[in-house]
Design a protein around this motif. Structure first.
Motif, PDB file in Angstrom:
ATOM      1  N   GLY A 357      -1.900 -10.655   0.578  1.00 47.52           N
ATOM      2  CA  GLY A 357      -1.963 -11.731   1.553  1.00 47.52           C
ATOM      3  C   GLY A 357      -0.780 -12.659   1.534  1.00 47.52           C
ATOM      4  N   ILE A 358       0.312 -12.291   0.828  1.00 45.29           N
ATOM      5  CA  ILE A 358       1.486 -13.171   0.777  1.00 45.29           C
ATOM      6  C   ILE A 358       2.580 -12.692   1.735  1.00 45.29           C
ATOM      7  CG2 ILE A 358       1.016 -13.870  -1.594  1.00 45.29           C
ATOM      8  CD1 ILE A 358       3.211 -11.957  -2.507  1.00 45.29           C
ATOM      9  N   MET A 359       2.357 -11.560   2.399  1.00 43.57           N
ATOM     10  CA  MET A 359       3.284 -11.039   3.400  1.00 43.57           C
ATOM     11  C   MET A 359       2.467 -10.529   4.584  1.00 43.57           C
ATOM     12  SD  MET A 359       6.480 -11.360   2.437  1.00 43.57           S
ATOM     13  CE  MET A 359       7.447 -10.129   3.325  1.00 43.57           C
ATOM     14  N   PRO A 360       3.034 -10.579   5.798  1.00 44.63           N
ATOM     15  CA  PRO A 360       2.297 -10.066   6.958  1.00 44.63           C
ATOM     16  C   PRO A 360       2.162  -8.548   6.895  1.00 44.63           C
ATOM     17  CG  PRO A 360       4.539 -10.641   7.581  1.00 44.63           C
ATOM     18  CD  PRO A 360       4.350 -11.135   6.180  1.00 44.63           C
ATOM     19  N   VAL A 361       1.110  -8.011   7.504  1.00 39.01           N
ATOM     20  CA  VAL A 361       0.902  -6.567   7.550  1.00 39.01           C
ATOM     21  C   VAL A 361       1.965  -5.951   8.450  1.00 39.01           C
ATOM     22  CG1 VAL A 361      -0.679  -4.723   8.215  1.00 39.01           C
ATOM     23  CG2 VAL A 361      -1.577  -6.801   7.150  1.00 39.01           C
ATOM     24  N   ALA A 362       2.734  -5.001   7.895  1.00 41.80           N
ATOM     25  CA  ALA A 362       3.844  -4.421   8.648  1.00 41.80           C
ATOM     26  C   ALA A 362       3.801  -2.906   8.704  1.00 41.80           C
ATOM     27  CB  ALA A 362       5.176  -4.878   8.044  1.00 41.80           C
ATOM     28  N   GLY A 363       2.771  -2.281   8.133  1.00 42.45           N
ATOM     29  CA  GLY A 363       2.646  -0.834   8.230  1.00 42.45           C
ATOM     30  C   GLY A 363       3.701  -0.064   7.472  1.00 42.45           C
TER      31      GLY A 363
END
Length: 397
Positions: A357-363
């Motif tokens: 949860g410290i970075m956006p989901v980017a696949g």
């Protein structure tokens, strides 16, 4: 008889053994910590992929080993590609860069044609016979590294100048911009982010003027604002960033993946619930758990210690890559190694960060660990390039 011994090996076998163990042999000069840590990551990845998919495989494919077999096959093909890359050598590939670059651009352009397919919202794949698929953007990362290194190091390695001049840097950036623009049209924002970090890493290693680095950072910030304002991003990508900024925004919708990932990792504690015994993993509460969210399986079933081991192994890979980058005497090898370091470091941080949860989901897949043929092939080719730089440098280096 005393003082007399008979060798178990015949003349041909002794000759092969002598060649393999000689001080200047390829086997002796390989970076074994780099190879060992990479193999260990792929092995751990196999266990995690098996745990995440065995229940689903029985239902959808009638075989609980379906994804495990595919993952092992991908790893085997990746190792073969690594061996082929070492055999060819990074210097030989330097001469083939124009062809490789052209092929990679054609492949990413093919994704925008009817040959392309959409997976998880990203139109970034080419479907192949036999249920296989190809993600060209993974290989584009390699060709960007090789292409920029070729341009930036050409006159420096020839002794004509100490650092790349502004014209050379501009050409190198143009070379990287073409495939990045095509990948952005897919849209595959995660791969574009990795490529941008690769470009920065390559420029820093090349000795280019800091004005280019700061200029790119400013241009990147301005470009990000422009992309947001002009509506280039798809709705699902905007929603992912919104959920990252506010995790409670849509816990049952776009924020579901991140929330479930944090629950899975948090439930593992120090030592985990045990392999194949994670309730979140067994219940398939975390989507795409064998690919983008494979780290959640480690967090739940292997706990803090097991997940920490993965991070340590990734750290060993980066440490050895840094040693190789510093040990080579040619700028071309240094730049190639630096590009790979930037790629592995950012992609690992982004993948693990989005599960926490410290970075956006980017696949983005976790190197060596996540299921996926294209990613596995690309990272092992990168290991082959690193090993080639290590093997082919002068013995005194």
């Amino acid at each position: 008889m005393a003082g007399f011994s008979v060798s178990r090996y015949g003349p041909e076998e002794r000759s092969v053994w002598v060649r393999l163990t000689a001080r200047d042999s390829v086997v002796r000069r390989l970076d074994w910590p780099l190879l060992g840590s990479s193999l260990a990551l792929s092995f751990v990845g196999s266990l995690l992929v098996w745990s995440a998919t065995r229940g689903r495989d029985s239902l959808t494919h009638g075989d609980p080993y379906f994804f495990l077999f595919r993952h092992a096959l991908n790893t085997g093909i990746g190792l073969a590609l690594m061996i082929g890359t070492i055999w060819l050598g990074h210097r030989t590939l330097r001469g083939a860069v124009p062809v490789l670059y052209g092929l990679s651009v054609l492949l990413v352009l093919a994704v925008l044609t009817p040959l392309g397919a959409t997976v998880n919202g990203a139109h970034a794949w080419i479907l192949l016979p036999g249920g296989f698929s190809l993600q060209p953007s993974e290989f584009t990362k390699i060709t960007i590294i090789l292409g920029m290194a070729m341009l930036l190091a050409a006159r420096v390695d020839a002794g004509d100048q100490l650092h790349p001049d502004h014209r050379t840097v501009a050409k190198a950036l143009g070379l990287a911009l073409v495939p990045m623009a095509v990948v952005m049209l897919m849209p595959d924002l995660g791969s574009v982010m990795v490529m941008a970090v690769i470009v920065l890493g390559v420029l820093l290693a090349s000795g280019a003027s800091n004005r280019w680095v700061f200029g790119l950072l400013g241009a990147g910030a301005a470009g990000g604002v422009a992309v947001w304002q002009l509506g280039v991003l798809d709705d699902y990508q905007i929603a992912r960033f919104a959920a990252f900024a506010n995790p409670a925004l849509d816990p049952a919708g776009v924020g579901y993946n991140t929330n479930q990932a944090r629950i899975a990792i948090g439930s593992g504690g120090l030592t985990g619930t045990g392999l194949f015994n994670g309730s979140q993993t067994t219940g398939q509460f975390v989507p795409e758990q064998q690919t983008d969210f494979v780290f959640t399986v480690a967090g739940e079933e292997l706990g803090f210690l097991g997940a920490g081991l993965i991070i340590v192994l990734l750290g060993v890979v980066l440490w050895r890559a840094c040693r190789i980058a510093r040990g080579t005497t040619e700028l071309y090898g240094t730049i190639v190694a630096a590009g790979i370091i930037a790629w592995f470091a950012f992609q690992s941080f982004e993948n693990i960060g989005m599960t926490l949860g410290i970075m956006p989901v980017a696949g983005l897949p976790l190197p060596f660990v996540s299921y996926g043929g294209s990613s596995m092939f690309a990272v092992w080719v990168a290991i082959g390039l690193l090993q080639s730089i290590k093997v082919q440098r002068p013995m005194s280096a």
